[in-house]
Design an enzyme around this catalytic site. Structure first.
Site, PDB file in Angstrom:
ATOM      1  N   ASN A 230     -25.576  16.947  36.556  1.00  0.00           N
ATOM      2  CA  ASN A 230     -24.665  18.025  36.914  1.00  0.00           C
ATOM      3  C   ASN A 230     -25.291  19.087  37.815  1.00  0.00           C
ATOM      4  O   ASN A 230     -24.602  19.721  38.606  1.00  0.00           O
ATOM      5  CB  ASN A 230     -24.176  18.648  35.590  1.00  0.00           C
ATOM      6  CG  ASN A 230     -23.562  20.016  35.781  1.00  0.00           C
ATOM      7  OD1 ASN A 230     -22.380  20.139  36.096  1.00  0.00           O
ATOM      8  ND2 ASN A 230     -24.367  21.074  35.622  1.00  0.00           N
TER       9      ASN A 230
ATOM     10  N   THR B 253     -32.989  18.106  46.060  1.00  0.00           N
ATOM     11  CA  THR B 253     -32.630  18.598  44.716  1.00  0.00           C
ATOM     12  C   THR B 253     -31.502  17.762  44.105  1.00  0.00           C
ATOM     13  O   THR B 253     -31.632  17.244  42.992  1.00  0.00           O
ATOM     14  CB  THR B 253     -32.155  20.070  44.812  1.00  0.00           C
ATOM     15  OG1 THR B 253     -33.157  20.838  45.444  1.00  0.00           O
ATOM     16  CG2 THR B 253     -31.842  20.637  43.444  1.00  0.00           C
TER      17      THR B 253
ATOM     18  N   SER C  44     -25.539  27.096  33.307  1.00  0.00           N
ATOM     19  CA  SER C  44     -24.552  27.785  34.143  1.00  0.00           C
ATOM     20  C   SER C  44     -23.319  26.920  34.342  1.00  0.00           C
ATOM     21  O   SER C  44     -23.389  25.690  34.217  1.00  0.00           O
ATOM     22  CB  SER C  44     -25.211  28.077  35.503  1.00  0.00           C
ATOM     23  OG  SER C  44     -24.314  28.686  36.389  1.00  0.00           O
TER      24      SER C  44
ATOM     25  N   GLY D 228     -28.792  21.069  34.498  1.00  0.00           N
ATOM     26  CA  GLY D 228     -28.159  22.327  34.925  1.00  0.00           C
ATOM     27  C   GLY D 228     -27.302  22.905  33.819  1.00  0.00           C
ATOM     28  O   GLY D 228     -26.151  23.283  34.029  1.00  0.00           O
TER      29      GLY D 228
ATOM     30  N   TYR E  93     -29.262  20.788  61.592  1.00  0.00           N
ATOM     31  CA  TYR E  93     -28.924  21.193  60.223  1.00  0.00           C
ATOM     32  C   TYR E  93     -27.659  22.028  60.206  1.00  0.00           C
ATOM     33  O   TYR E  93     -27.514  22.958  60.990  1.00  0.00           O
ATOM     34  CB  TYR E  93     -30.068  22.019  59.618  1.00  0.00           C
ATOM     35  CG  TYR E  93     -29.740  22.565  58.240  1.00  0.00           C
ATOM     36  CD1 TYR E  93     -29.861  21.752  57.115  1.00  0.00           C
ATOM     37  CD2 TYR E  93     -29.263  23.868  58.072  1.00  0.00           C
ATOM     38  CE1 TYR E  93     -29.525  22.229  55.851  1.00  0.00           C
ATOM     39  CE2 TYR E  93     -28.925  24.355  56.803  1.00  0.00           C
ATOM     40  CZ  TYR E  93     -29.067  23.526  55.703  1.00  0.00           C
ATOM     41  OH  TYR E  93     -28.733  23.992  54.457  1.00  0.00           O
TER      42      TYR E  93
HETATM   43  N1  LIG Z   1     -17.979  24.584  41.372  1.00  0.00           N
HETATM   44  C1  LIG Z   1     -17.351  23.771  42.212  1.00  0.00           C
HETATM   45  O1  LIG Z   1     -16.302  24.128  42.810  1.00  0.00           O
HETATM   46  C2  LIG Z   1     -17.874  22.384  42.463  1.00  0.00           C
HETATM   47  C3  LIG Z   1     -17.110  21.533  43.297  1.00  0.00           C
HETATM   48  C4  LIG Z   1     -17.600  20.246  43.538  1.00  0.00           C
HETATM   49  C5  LIG Z   1     -18.779  19.815  42.965  1.00  0.00           C
HETATM   50  N2  LIG Z   1     -19.488  20.676  42.156  1.00  0.00           N
HETATM   51  C6  LIG Z   1     -20.753  20.199  41.585  1.00  0.00           C
HETATM   52  O2  LIG Z   1     -20.772  20.521  40.217  1.00  0.00           O
HETATM   53  C7  LIG Z   1     -22.128  20.690  39.774  1.00  0.00           C
HETATM   54  C8  LIG Z   1     -22.249  21.920  38.891  1.00  0.00           C
HETATM   55  O3  LIG Z   1     -21.987  23.039  39.687  1.00  0.00           O
HETATM   56  P1  LIG Z   1     -21.507  24.441  39.126  1.00  0.00           P
HETATM   57  O4  LIG Z   1     -20.265  24.757  39.850  1.00  0.00           O
HETATM   58  O5  LIG Z   1     -21.503  24.455  37.644  1.00  0.00           O
HETATM   59  O6  LIG Z   1     -22.659  25.388  39.718  1.00  0.00           O
HETATM   60  P2  LIG Z   1     -23.670  26.435  39.023  1.00  0.00           P
HETATM   61  O7  LIG Z   1     -22.950  27.304  38.092  1.00  0.00           O
HETATM   62  O8  LIG Z   1     -24.402  27.043  40.174  1.00  0.00           O
HETATM   63  O9  LIG Z   1     -24.651  25.480  38.215  1.00  0.00           O
HETATM   64  C9  LIG Z   1     -25.592  24.691  38.873  1.00  0.00           C
HETATM   65  C10 LIG Z   1     -26.708  24.361  37.931  1.00  0.00           C
HETATM   66  O10 LIG Z   1     -27.682  23.595  38.652  1.00  0.00           O
HETATM   67  C11 LIG Z   1     -28.958  24.182  38.408  1.00  0.00           C
HETATM   68  N3  LIG Z   1     -29.897  23.928  39.486  1.00  0.00           N
HETATM   69  C12 LIG Z   1     -29.802  24.277  40.781  1.00  0.00           C
HETATM   70  N4  LIG Z   1     -30.915  23.932  41.432  1.00  0.00           N
HETATM   71  C13 LIG Z   1     -31.726  23.338  40.537  1.00  0.00           C
HETATM   72  C14 LIG Z   1     -33.031  22.788  40.590  1.00  0.00           C
HETATM   73  N5  LIG Z   1     -33.764  22.790  41.724  1.00  0.00           N
HETATM   74  N6  LIG Z   1     -33.559  22.259  39.477  1.00  0.00           N
HETATM   75  C15 LIG Z   1     -32.875  22.276  38.322  1.00  0.00           C
HETATM   76  N7  LIG Z   1     -31.651  22.805  38.181  1.00  0.00           N
HETATM   77  C16 LIG Z   1     -31.084  23.331  39.284  1.00  0.00           C
HETATM   78  C17 LIG Z   1     -28.665  25.664  38.297  1.00  0.00           C
HETATM   79  O11 LIG Z   1     -29.774  26.350  37.733  1.00  0.00           O
HETATM   80  P3  LIG Z   1     -30.055  27.905  38.113  1.00  0.00           P
HETATM   81  O12 LIG Z   1     -28.957  28.682  37.469  1.00  0.00           O
HETATM   82  O13 LIG Z   1     -31.400  28.148  37.542  1.00  0.00           O
HETATM   83  O14 LIG Z   1     -30.038  27.974  39.615  1.00  0.00           O
HETATM   84  C18 LIG Z   1     -27.444  25.616  37.399  1.00  0.00           C
HETATM   85  O15 LIG Z   1     -27.806  25.396  36.083  1.00  0.00           O
HETATM   86  C19 LIG Z   1     -22.988  20.707  41.046  1.00  0.00           C
HETATM   87  O16 LIG Z   1     -23.630  19.471  41.194  1.00  0.00           O
HETATM   88  C20 LIG Z   1     -21.970  20.890  42.159  1.00  0.00           C
HETATM   89  O17 LIG Z   1     -22.385  20.310  43.384  1.00  0.00           O
HETATM   90  C21 LIG Z   1     -19.046  21.934  41.882  1.00  0.00           C
END
Ligand SMILES: NC(=O)c1ccc[n+]([C@@H]2O[C@H](COP(=O)([O-])OP(=O)(O)OC[C@H]3O[C@@H](n4cnc5c(N)ncnc54)[C@H](OP(=O)(O)O)[C@@H]3O)[C@@H](O)[C@H]2O)c1
Length: 307
Positions: free
Chosen positions: A114, A135, A42, A39, A184
């Site tokens: 990530n 996923t 982003s 990931g 769900y």
């Molecule tokens: N942000 C928060 O507050 C928060 C809090 C707790 C935990 N987290 C965890 O932190 C991690 C990163 O999140 P983020 O906040 O940086 O979110 P983000 O900006 O939405 O980034 C998520 C990344 O995962 C990729 N992704 C999603 N579905 C995918 C798939 N099927 N195959 C491959 N890549 C995929 C996205 O690609 P696309 O752009 O192509 O969709 C993007 O690159 C996640 O695991 C999330 O659960 C985040």
């Protein structure tokens, strides 16, 4: 820096909610090391890739497509980086990514799982399984188990869990409802997938015992990123508006995973859960080794039945 983090003090590690990924790696040379980050296009993944490269590491960044990964790397203007496609909801894509890494002959000093999706409003499935579980957990399960032989002697696996693992169903993992068809909820399913990330790190750490390899899980904090894309637009707008006051910045959000993946003080720390760059306590069943073993066995069965 968010206002709230100014009032939080650092923990025993010397870092805390206000620490950034650059700060937790200050003075650290990662030259000669290689990290894979899923990931990478982003939010936290992009910042993680940037800071690891800034400290001299070779980075492999994965995204749903090779173009997305290449574009992200180009935008960062970093030298020692390679983009790979890895669509986590498509086992063939994940296996191709594993093959590509193996073929490149690199040794991985860290795999940072990530990528993720959050709170899909309606049930969606991949291969008959609820999409967030598939996923966030199964996709990474295929990736990491496929790359274990590529992990260096001191390699670290870091799983992105979340404080939202506490929103998993009461029984933890609903083994009789992994399709989501018997019930769900958006947050219940996200919570279950993040509990699965935590339990995966726990069981992997057990399987790595006796080696110098480690596996840990992290909660990065709450950060306004593209992760909110499936939320109600009004809630998403509020989230964005309060972000500067109450939420972490992306630089702060990437700190815990970068800290756990690289900090020398954690060389022999494994099977733990971290938040704000310090060890933290997960929900009780996040420490349930029998549940972690059961999830691993079930994940193997699921993967074995996939095309
Ligand atoms: N942000 C928060 O507050 C928060 C809090 C707790 C935990 N987290 C965890 O932190 C991690 C990163 O999140 P983020 O906040 O940086 O979110 P983000 O900006 O939405 O980034 C998520 C990344 O995962 C990729 N992704 C999603 N579905 C995918 C798939 N099927 N195959 C491959 N890549 C995929 C996205 O690609 P696309 O752009 O192509 O969709 C993007 O690159 C996640 O695991 C999330 O659960 C985040």
């Amino acid at each position: 820096m968010s206002l709230v983090s100014l009032f939080k003090s650092n923990g025993p590690s010397g870092f805390g909610a206000g620490s950034t990924a650059e700060q937790v790696t200050e003075g650290l040379s990662l030259a000669g090391k290689t990290f894979l980050v899923t990931g990478c296009n982003s939010g936290l993944g992009l910042e993680t890739l940037r800071v690891l490269a800034l400290r001299g590491a070779q980075v492999l960044g994965t995204a749903r497509t090779a173009d997305k990964a290449a574009e992200a790397i180009k935008g960062l203007n970093i030298g020692n980086a390679k983009g790979l496609s890895c669509e986590l909801a498509d086992p063939k894509s994940v296996r191709s990514c594993v093959q590509a890494v193996r073929a490149s002959g690199v040794r991985l000093d860290g795999i940072i799982c990530n990528a993720g999706i959050m709170a899909l409003p309606k049930l969606q499935q991949a291969f008959g399984h609820e999409l967030q579980f598939f996923t966030n957990h199964i996709g990474h399960f295929i990736l990491v188990t496929g790359l274990l032989d590529e992990l260096s002697e001191t390699g670290r696996v870091v799983m992105l869990s979340s404080a939202a693992h506490t929103r998993a169903p009461r029984e933890g993992i609903q083994f009789d409802n992994l399709s989501g068809e018997k019930g769900y909820t958006a947050w219940g399913a996200y919570g279950q997938s993040k509990l699965a990330n935590l339990l995966f790190a726990k069981e992997l750490s057990k399987r790595l015992s006796g080696t110098h390899k480690t596996a840990n899980a992290v909660h990065p904090g709450v950060i306004a990123t593209n992760l909110t894309r499936h939320m109600n637009p009004v809630v998403e707008a509020i989230f964005g508006a309060i972000s500067p006051l109450f939420l972490k910045t992306v630089a702060q959000g990437a700190a815990t995973q970068v800290y756990v993946a690289t900090h020398p003080s954690l060389a022999s720390v494994s099977g733990k859960y971290f938040a704000d760059c310090n060890e933290a306590r997960p929900r009780r069943d996040g420490e349930d080794s029998a549940l972690a073993a059961k999830l691993w066995a079930r994940s193997e069965e699921i993967v074995a039945a996939l095309p």
